[in-house]
Scaffold this motif. Structure first.
Motif, PDB file in Angstrom:
ATOM      1  N   PHE A  31       6.705  -9.295  28.651  1.00 44.72           N
ATOM      2  CA  PHE A  31       8.149  -9.136  28.776  1.00 44.72           C
ATOM      3  C   PHE A  31       8.834 -10.466  29.081  1.00 44.72           C
ATOM      4  O   PHE A  31       9.903 -10.764  28.547  1.00 44.72           O
ATOM      5  CB  PHE A  31       8.458  -8.109  29.874  1.00 44.72           C
ATOM      6  N   ASP A  32       8.229 -11.293  29.924  1.00 44.68           N
ATOM      7  CA  ASP A  32       8.832 -12.564  30.313  1.00 44.68           C
ATOM      8  C   ASP A  32       8.880 -13.570  29.174  1.00 44.68           C
ATOM      9  O   ASP A  32       9.695 -14.489  29.189  1.00 44.68           O
ATOM     10  CB  ASP A  32       8.058 -13.177  31.483  1.00 44.68           C
TER      11      ASP A  32
ATOM     12  N   LEU B 109       7.606  -2.783  27.063  1.00 43.25           N
ATOM     13  CA  LEU B 109       7.087  -3.976  27.735  1.00 43.25           C
ATOM     14  C   LEU B 109       7.646  -4.095  29.155  1.00 43.25           C
ATOM     15  O   LEU B 109       6.943  -4.507  30.074  1.00 43.25           O
ATOM     16  CB  LEU B 109       7.414  -5.227  26.921  1.00 43.25           C
ATOM     17  N   GLY B 110       8.921  -3.729  29.328  1.00 38.51           N
ATOM     18  CA  GLY B 110       9.511  -3.761  30.662  1.00 38.51           C
ATOM     19  C   GLY B 110       8.873  -2.748  31.592  1.00 38.51           C
ATOM     20  O   GLY B 110       8.577  -3.044  32.751  1.00 38.51           O
ATOM     21  N   LYS B 111       8.626  -1.531  31.087  1.00 32.80           N
ATOM     22  CA  LYS B 111       7.994  -0.496  31.924  1.00 32.80           C
ATOM     23  C   LYS B 111       6.579  -0.869  32.305  1.00 32.80           C
ATOM     24  O   LYS B 111       6.102  -0.497  33.376  1.00 32.80           O
ATOM     25  CB  LYS B 111       8.005   0.844  31.196  1.00 32.80           C
ATOM     26  N   MET B 112       5.889  -1.608  31.430  1.00 36.78           N
ATOM     27  CA  MET B 112       4.532  -2.046  31.760  1.00 36.78           C
ATOM     28  C   MET B 112       4.532  -2.994  32.959  1.00 36.78           C
ATOM     29  O   MET B 112       3.554  -3.055  33.699  1.00 36.78           O
ATOM     30  CB  MET B 112       3.891  -2.736  30.554  1.00 36.78           C
ATOM     31  N   GLN B 113       5.645  -3.705  33.157  1.00 33.10           N
ATOM     32  CA  GLN B 113       5.748  -4.620  34.292  1.00 33.10           C
ATOM     33  C   GLN B 113       6.598  -4.056  35.418  1.00 33.10           C
ATOM     34  O   GLN B 113       6.942  -4.760  36.354  1.00 33.10           O
ATOM     35  CB  GLN B 113       6.310  -5.960  33.825  1.00 33.10           C
TER      36      GLN B 113
ATOM     37  N   LEU C  59       2.679   0.808  21.796  1.00 37.10           N
ATOM     38  CA  LEU C  59       2.892  -0.618  22.003  1.00 37.10           C
ATOM     39  C   LEU C  59       2.655  -1.412  20.721  1.00 37.10           C
ATOM     40  O   LEU C  59       3.348  -2.385  20.445  1.00 37.10           O
ATOM     41  CB  LEU C  59       1.970  -1.136  23.113  1.00 37.10           C
ATOM     42  N   GLU C  60       1.703  -0.990  19.918  1.00 35.32           N
ATOM     43  CA  GLU C  60       1.376  -1.724  18.692  1.00 35.32           C
ATOM     44  C   GLU C  60       2.355  -1.463  17.556  1.00 35.32           C
ATOM     45  O   GLU C  60       2.467  -2.276  16.644  1.00 35.32           O
ATOM     46  CB  GLU C  60      -0.032  -1.356  18.219  1.00 35.32           C
ATOM     47  N   GLN C  61       3.096  -0.346  17.599  1.00 31.85           N
ATOM     48  CA  GLN C  61       3.980  -0.045  16.480  1.00 31.85           C
ATOM     49  C   GLN C  61       5.466  -0.059  16.831  1.00 31.85           C
ATOM     50  O   GLN C  61       6.300  -0.070  15.940  1.00 31.85           O
ATOM     51  CB  GLN C  61       3.613   1.290  15.859  1.00 31.85           C
ATOM     52  N   ALA C  62       5.824  -0.051  18.119  1.00 29.05           N
ATOM     53  CA  ALA C  62       7.234  -0.041  18.502  1.00 29.05           C
ATOM     54  C   ALA C  62       7.869  -1.400  18.219  1.00 29.05           C
ATOM     55  O   ALA C  62       7.242  -2.442  18.374  1.00 29.05           O
ATOM     56  CB  ALA C  62       7.372   0.305  19.979  1.00 29.05           C
TER      57      ALA C  62
END
Length: 190
Positions: A50-51, A85-89, A73-76
């Motif tokens: 995300f960063d 990506l933000g929710k993952m962090q 994650l691979e297709q969005a």
């Protein structure tokens, strides 16, 4: 039994052939790819954190390995990818948390609503929650304070978008006047 009834009952028993429907053909369109588009399974393509995202090009994924089913994650792509990506962090990109309903906002301590756009609609259900039906309030950059007509709770919009937003001008649109526009400035709340 009358002749009309007999004809009707016989007509109901005769099987009716359905009309033949022509099968629909589907057309496909080949998508154009640029030089910066990662190919699925490309070893040179990488997933960015995300960063590390700086432009829209960074929001294109490398895709899944050939012969496998891609994950979200691979297709969005685009905003959906940025949100994942933000929710993952642990970052809530769109700030989907509900507004506080444990208190009534006042002009000195209003309930703050953050917005990246020129205006936002906030729904007030009163305090405690669901004490009245939802009253929708429109907050804007020109009119950041709004008060619920049902419970009197005050809301304030904090604009968090770019300071020089090109969409700020609404091509001559002027907000309708209310009685509050005719109150003398010395009587305004400060």
């Amino acid at each position: 039994m009358s002749v009309a009834r007999a004809a009707f009952s016989l007509a109901r028993r005769v099987p009716v052939k359905p009309a033949r429907i022509v099968p629909r053909t589907f057309a496909t369109v080949a998508a154009r790819r640029g030089k910066w588009d990662p190919k699925p399974g490309d070893p040179n393509a990488k997933l960015l954190a995300f960063d590390e995202i700086k432009s829209e090009k960074d929001l294109l994924p490398p895709g899944a390995e050939p012969g496998t089913i891609p994950t979200d994650l691979e297709q969005a792509t685009g905003l959906e990818r940025l949100e994942i990506l933000g929710k993952m962090q642990g970052i809530d990109i769109f700030d989907m948390s509900p507004l506080p309903s444990d208190r009534i906002g006042t002009f000195d301590d209003p309930i703050v609503v953050r917005s990246a756009g020129d205006e936002i609609q906030a729904g007030c259900t009163g305090s405690p929650a669901d004490s009245h039906i939802v009253k929708w309030l429109v907050l804007s950059r020109k009119r950041p304070f709004e008060r619920c007509p049902e419970c009197g709770s005050t809301y304030r919009m904090d604009y968090v978008g770019p300071p020089d937003d090109p969409h700020h001008a609404h091509h001559g649109y002027e907000e309708p006047k209310t009685m509050a526009d005719y109150v003398k400035p010395e009587y305004w709340y400060r």
